[in-house]
Design an enzyme around this catalytic site. Structure first.
Site, PDB file in Angstrom:
ATOM      1  N   ASP A  64       0.204  -1.812   0.278  1.00 53.54           N
ATOM      2  CA  ASP A  64       1.758  -1.686  -0.082  1.00 53.54           C
ATOM      3  C   ASP A  64       1.931  -2.595  -0.692  1.00 53.54           C
ATOM      4  O   ASP A  64       1.892  -3.437  -1.062  1.00 53.54           O
ATOM      5  CB  ASP A  64       2.210  -2.015   1.714  1.00 53.54           C
ATOM      6  CG  ASP A  64       3.222  -2.052   2.068  1.00 53.54           C
ATOM      7  OD1 ASP A  64       3.662  -0.983   1.417  1.00 53.54           O
ATOM      8  OD2 ASP A  64       3.812  -3.112   2.334  1.00 53.54           O
ATOM      9  N   ASP A  66       6.713  -3.136  -1.484  1.00 49.73           N
ATOM     10  CA  ASP A  66       7.192  -4.213  -1.270  1.00 49.73           C
ATOM     11  C   ASP A  66       7.441  -4.715   0.158  1.00 49.73           C
ATOM     12  O   ASP A  66       6.821  -4.884   1.182  1.00 49.73           O
ATOM     13  CB  ASP A  66       8.831  -3.715  -0.822  1.00 49.73           C
ATOM     14  CG  ASP A  66       9.931  -3.706  -0.954  1.00 49.73           C
ATOM     15  OD1 ASP A  66      10.005  -5.421  -1.666  1.00 49.73           O
ATOM     16  OD2 ASP A  66      11.685  -3.628  -1.033  1.00 49.73           O
ATOM     17  N   ASP A 283       2.372  -5.720   5.644  1.00 47.71           N
ATOM     18  CA  ASP A 283       3.060  -6.831   5.794  1.00 47.71           C
ATOM     19  C   ASP A 283       3.693  -6.482   7.221  1.00 47.71           C
ATOM     20  O   ASP A 283       4.079  -7.169   7.765  1.00 47.71           O
ATOM     21  CB  ASP A 283       4.205  -7.171   4.571  1.00 47.71           C
ATOM     22  CG  ASP A 283       4.957  -6.359   4.458  1.00 47.71           C
ATOM     23  OD1 ASP A 283       4.879  -4.837   4.413  1.00 47.71           O
ATOM     24  OD2 ASP A 283       6.464  -6.376   4.782  1.00 47.71           O
TER      25      ASP A 283
END
Length: 343
Positions: A64, A66, A283
């Site tokens: 991922d 951001d 995240d």
């Protein structure tokens, strides 16, 4: 190597689903009951032998962006060097993002500006995936877009016609708009919902009206509830827009982005990736990690974005399959913390 260590290493090399079958089978055995703790293992506690087995268990890394590699326009410490080290070890690296606001070329530019190596072929964005999906459907009509330029430009690249984007304000009264101003475009055969900072009641009305036709295709780029932020400010994500349109349309959208397994179909078909030898780094439990669980990837959660270790401990207690699927195989404080372990 002890017998217990040998079993651990076998499980490290196994797919996520096979690992869970082993844990379920041996759940009543006192010696192997501790293997349940392999769910959400702190990677910093692993031995060098364990790390070596871990590195030998995958060929492809999906990361991922951001909250993992950067926050907004700030690169996270050590993230770029970690991904470069994985490349140096012979791993393929793909950036998998639910952000639909940029094209792949724009993501390449952002990666370069923030110190990350990337090519367009290594960017798996929801705007690109939406274009792939509609192209694979052989879609020939016009799409009504709730979204931004990243989405429309990717659709342009595969020849899919679409509505204009940008502000669509209510210029008079709602009654005047409904009775006089709104004219349904008969060419529209799909509604695509992505992130749209100009989303409003009028766009919701247009989208729901088109979707009142059961033959109209309904696509959502992703369902992220909010953006990862460095403060307590809540910035609603695409998921809040999708939920609003689904509520008034009275039917669910086909979800393109994480945790939809459509991503697996694309990377297997277009990039020759073996799901059983793939690591997903993210995240957020309910997108990145759940995607990995559903697709048979190994999963690594980093704590620099949305999900916390407290969240993981709560997910472990759940009997709900999807909530339990948010529990990662491994976790670290940050992606940069992986670098000393694999160097």
């Amino acid at each position: 190597m002890s017998g217990f260590s040998a079993v651990k290493n076998l499980i490290y090399r196994s797919s996520n689903n096979f690992r869970k079958l082993i844990l379920k089978y041996f759940s009543n055995f006192s010696t192997l009951n501790s293997l349940k703790e392999m769910s959400a293992v702190n990677m910093s506690t692993l031995t060098r032998e364990d790390i070596k087995a871990f590195l030998n268990s995958f060929d492809t890394v999906l990361t991922d962006c951001d909250g993992v590699t950067w926050l907004d326009d700030r690169p996270l410490k050590g993230a770029s060097a970690t991904l470069q080290q994985l490349r140096d070890l012979g791993k393929k690296v793909f950036y998998v993002t639910n952000n639909s606001t940029k094209t792949r070329d724009e993501f390449v530019t952002k990666c370069s500006n923030l110190g990350f190596k990337a090519s367009a072929d290594e960017i798996i964005s929801t705007a690109y995936l939406t274009a792939c999906y509609m192209s694979d459907l052989g879609f020939k009509k016009k799409a009504y877009i709730v979204g931004s330029t990243g989405l429309t430009r990717e659709l342009d690249s595969v020849g899919i016609r679409h509505s204009d984007i940008g502000p669509d304000p209510l210029r008079s009264s709602l009654a005047a708009f409904v009775n006089q101003e709104f004219h349904r475009d008969p060419e529209v055969g799909a509604v695509v919902v992505g992130f749209d900072e100009h989303f409003n009641y009028i766009k919701m009305l247009r989208a729901a009206t088109y979707l009142n036709d059961p033959d109209c295709i309904f696509i959502a780029t992703n369902t992220d509830e909010r953006f990862p932020m460095r403060s307590d400010l809540v910035v609603p994500g695409t998921g809040s827009i999708v939920a609003a349109v689904e509520a008034c349309a009275g039917r669910p959208a086909f979800k393109i982005g994480k945790p939809s397994s459509y991503i697996r179909d694309v990377i297997v078909k277009r990039h020759n990736v073996d799901p059983k030898r793939t690591l997903m780094i993210g995240d957020r439990g309910n997108t990145d990690i759940l995607l990995g669980t559903r697709c048979g990837f190994q999963t690594l959660l980093v704590l620099t974005g949305v999900s916390s270790l407290e969240d993981v401990n709560e997910w472990k207690k759940s009997d709900n399959k999807d909530i339990r699927g948010c529990v990662p195989d491994y976790y670290l404080e940050s992606l940069g913390d992986l670098l000393p372990l694999i160097s």
